[in-house]
Structures are given as structure tokens and as C-alpha cells.
Design a protein around this motif. Sequence first.
Motif, PDB file in Angstrom:
ATOM      1  N   ILE A  66      36.991  29.018  40.637  1.00  0.00           N
ATOM      2  CA  ILE A  66      38.037  29.710  39.881  1.00  0.00           C
ATOM      3  C   ILE A  66      37.484  30.329  38.607  1.00  0.00           C
ATOM      4  O   ILE A  66      37.845  31.453  38.249  1.00  0.00           O
ATOM      5  N   VAL A  67      36.578  29.650  37.938  1.00  0.00           N
ATOM      6  CA  VAL A  67      35.946  30.249  36.757  1.00  0.00           C
ATOM      7  C   VAL A  67      35.174  31.508  37.164  1.00  0.00           C
ATOM      8  O   VAL A  67      35.259  32.541  36.494  1.00  0.00           O
ATOM      9  N   VAL A  72      34.663  37.431  37.352  1.00  0.00           N
ATOM     10  CA  VAL A  72      34.481  38.647  38.151  1.00  0.00           C
ATOM     11  C   VAL A  72      35.673  39.589  37.980  1.00  0.00           C
ATOM     12  O   VAL A  72      35.494  40.793  37.779  1.00  0.00           O
ATOM     13  N   THR A  73      36.882  39.068  38.035  1.00  0.00           N
ATOM     14  CA  THR A  73      38.050  39.956  37.895  1.00  0.00           C
ATOM     15  C   THR A  73      38.146  40.540  36.490  1.00  0.00           C
ATOM     16  O   THR A  73      38.576  41.679  36.327  1.00  0.00           O
ATOM     17  N   THR A  74      37.725  39.795  35.492  1.00  0.00           N
ATOM     18  CA  THR A  74      37.724  40.329  34.127  1.00  0.00           C
ATOM     19  C   THR A  74      36.717  41.469  34.011  1.00  0.00           C
ATOM     20  O   THR A  74      37.023  42.520  33.431  1.00  0.00           O
ATOM     21  N   ILE A  75      35.539  41.275  34.567  1.00  0.00           N
ATOM     22  CA  ILE A  75      34.530  42.341  34.563  1.00  0.00           C
ATOM     23  C   ILE A  75      35.055  43.556  35.318  1.00  0.00           C
ATOM     24  O   ILE A  75      34.925  44.693  34.852  1.00  0.00           O
ATOM     25  N   TYR A  76      35.674  43.329  36.464  1.00  0.00           N
ATOM     26  CA  TYR A  76      36.213  44.437  37.249  1.00  0.00           C
ATOM     27  C   TYR A  76      37.312  45.183  36.492  1.00  0.00           C
ATOM     28  O   TYR A  76      37.390  46.404  36.547  1.00  0.00           O
ATOM     29  N   PRO A 105      32.155  38.827  46.198  1.00  0.00           N
ATOM     30  CA  PRO A 105      32.234  37.655  45.304  1.00  0.00           C
ATOM     31  C   PRO A 105      33.661  37.163  45.086  1.00  0.00           C
ATOM     32  O   PRO A 105      33.897  35.960  44.976  1.00  0.00           O
ATOM     33  N   LEU A 106      34.613  38.084  45.043  1.00  0.00           N
ATOM     34  CA  LEU A 106      36.016  37.679  44.911  1.00  0.00           C
ATOM     35  C   LEU A 106      36.436  36.836  46.112  1.00  0.00           C
ATOM     36  O   LEU A 106      36.989  35.744  45.970  1.00  0.00           O
ATOM     37  N   ALA A 107      36.197  37.377  47.284  1.00  0.00           N
ATOM     38  CA  ALA A 107      36.657  36.724  48.513  1.00  0.00           C
ATOM     39  C   ALA A 107      35.944  35.396  48.751  1.00  0.00           C
ATOM     40  O   ALA A 107      36.568  34.436  49.220  1.00  0.00           O
ATOM     41  N   ASN A 157      46.769  46.155  37.712  1.00  0.00           N
ATOM     42  CA  ASN A 157      45.944  45.274  36.873  1.00  0.00           C
ATOM     43  C   ASN A 157      46.712  44.012  36.495  1.00  0.00           C
ATOM     44  O   ASN A 157      46.151  42.914  36.471  1.00  0.00           O
ATOM     45  N   GLN A 158      47.997  44.156  36.206  1.00  0.00           N
ATOM     46  CA  GLN A 158      48.807  42.990  35.857  1.00  0.00           C
ATOM     47  C   GLN A 158      49.028  42.090  37.068  1.00  0.00           C
ATOM     48  O   GLN A 158      49.114  40.868  36.925  1.00  0.00           O
ATOM     49  N   VAL A 159      49.100  42.678  38.260  1.00  0.00           N
ATOM     50  CA  VAL A 159      49.221  41.868  39.482  1.00  0.00           C
ATOM     51  C   VAL A 159      47.946  41.041  39.678  1.00  0.00           C
ATOM     52  O   VAL A 159      48.010  39.857  40.029  1.00  0.00           O
TER      53      VAL A 159
END
Length: 183
Positions: A66-67, A72-76, A105-107, A157-159
Motif C-alpha cells: 500500500i505504501v 506510485v499514484t502520487t508520482i503519477y 507497478p500499480l496492479a 484524479n480525485q477518484v
Amino acid sequence: YFVAIGLAFLFIEIAMMQKMTLLLHHPIYAIPVVLMAFLVFAGIGSAWTGALLSQFNSKQILFYAIVSLVIVTTIYSVFLNSLFAWLSSYSIVIKFLISVILIAPLALCMGMPMPLALKEMSDKRKGYIPWAWGINGCASVISAVLASLLAIHYGFNQVIMLGMGLYIICLLIFTLPEKVFYQ
């Protein structure tokens, strides 16, 4: 826990379909590429979880997954649009490959929470496993529509950020003491 996983997984997957439409220029390309990448790499992440359990405990694996997902999502969220603009002149085949590489990496990380929780349940409360699958399935059906509605009102982005929040909630629930979790 299983509601949060069901909602979070599809929130991020559906938002990434929209994001990859920006790179691939059409949903007819983005949807199958994103679906394929998520299914393949989430499956690999799920399988990898079994191997990781021989070296780490479930809480450690979930924490790192989760970290990693949040990082990764923050970088994206910061760099993805700039990357897509830079890649706009590349061929569609290169864009397909880059899409898969970005989703991997997300998946991988998103494929870990479900098997970790099912493993814990199989050790402690085997009779709840069908309920876990059913609850997760219902949340997944709801999340497909809910993600679209939320994206219309708040943006993709909020989703994605909401999906991250739900994964963090999963982590918090998973780390609760057993007597609280199984009451």
C-alpha cells in the motif's frame, strides 16, 4: 475491508482507463490495454504474495504494497500528463508498451490485499471466505458506476485519491487486533 478493496481497485482501474485514453487517443485502445495490464499484473501480484509470505508476515507485505501504491499514484498524479505530452509523437505500439509498463507497478501492488486477507481468514475464520468474496464482488459492481459518477463531479484524479484512501483504510483495518477485527 472487502468493500474497500472492491471499491478501491475499480476506482483506480477506471480512472487509469481514462488517463490512458489521453496517451492512446481513443478508448477503443485504452480500455483493452488497461484491462489486460491490470488483470495480468494483479494476478502476478496475487501469486507473488504466496512467495512473499515465506519471508514476511501478512501485515508487512500489505504495508509495503500500500505504501508503494500511494507513492506510485502520487508520482503519477504529478508527472503523468507531462509524460503523455512528451510521448505524443511516438508510435501507437510504443504507447501500448508504455501504458502496460506504467500500469504494472500499480496492479502488482493492488493484487496483494485480497489474497493476504483471504489467507488470514482461512487460518482463523474459514466460514467467512464466501462472504468476503460476495461482499467484494458487490462492491466491485457498485464501484464501476460510482467511479464514473464521482469522476463526473470531482474528476478522475480525485477518484484515484479516493481509491488510495480506501487502500489506506484497508491497511488500518488489517492491522487492528484480531479480537477487534473478528468481533
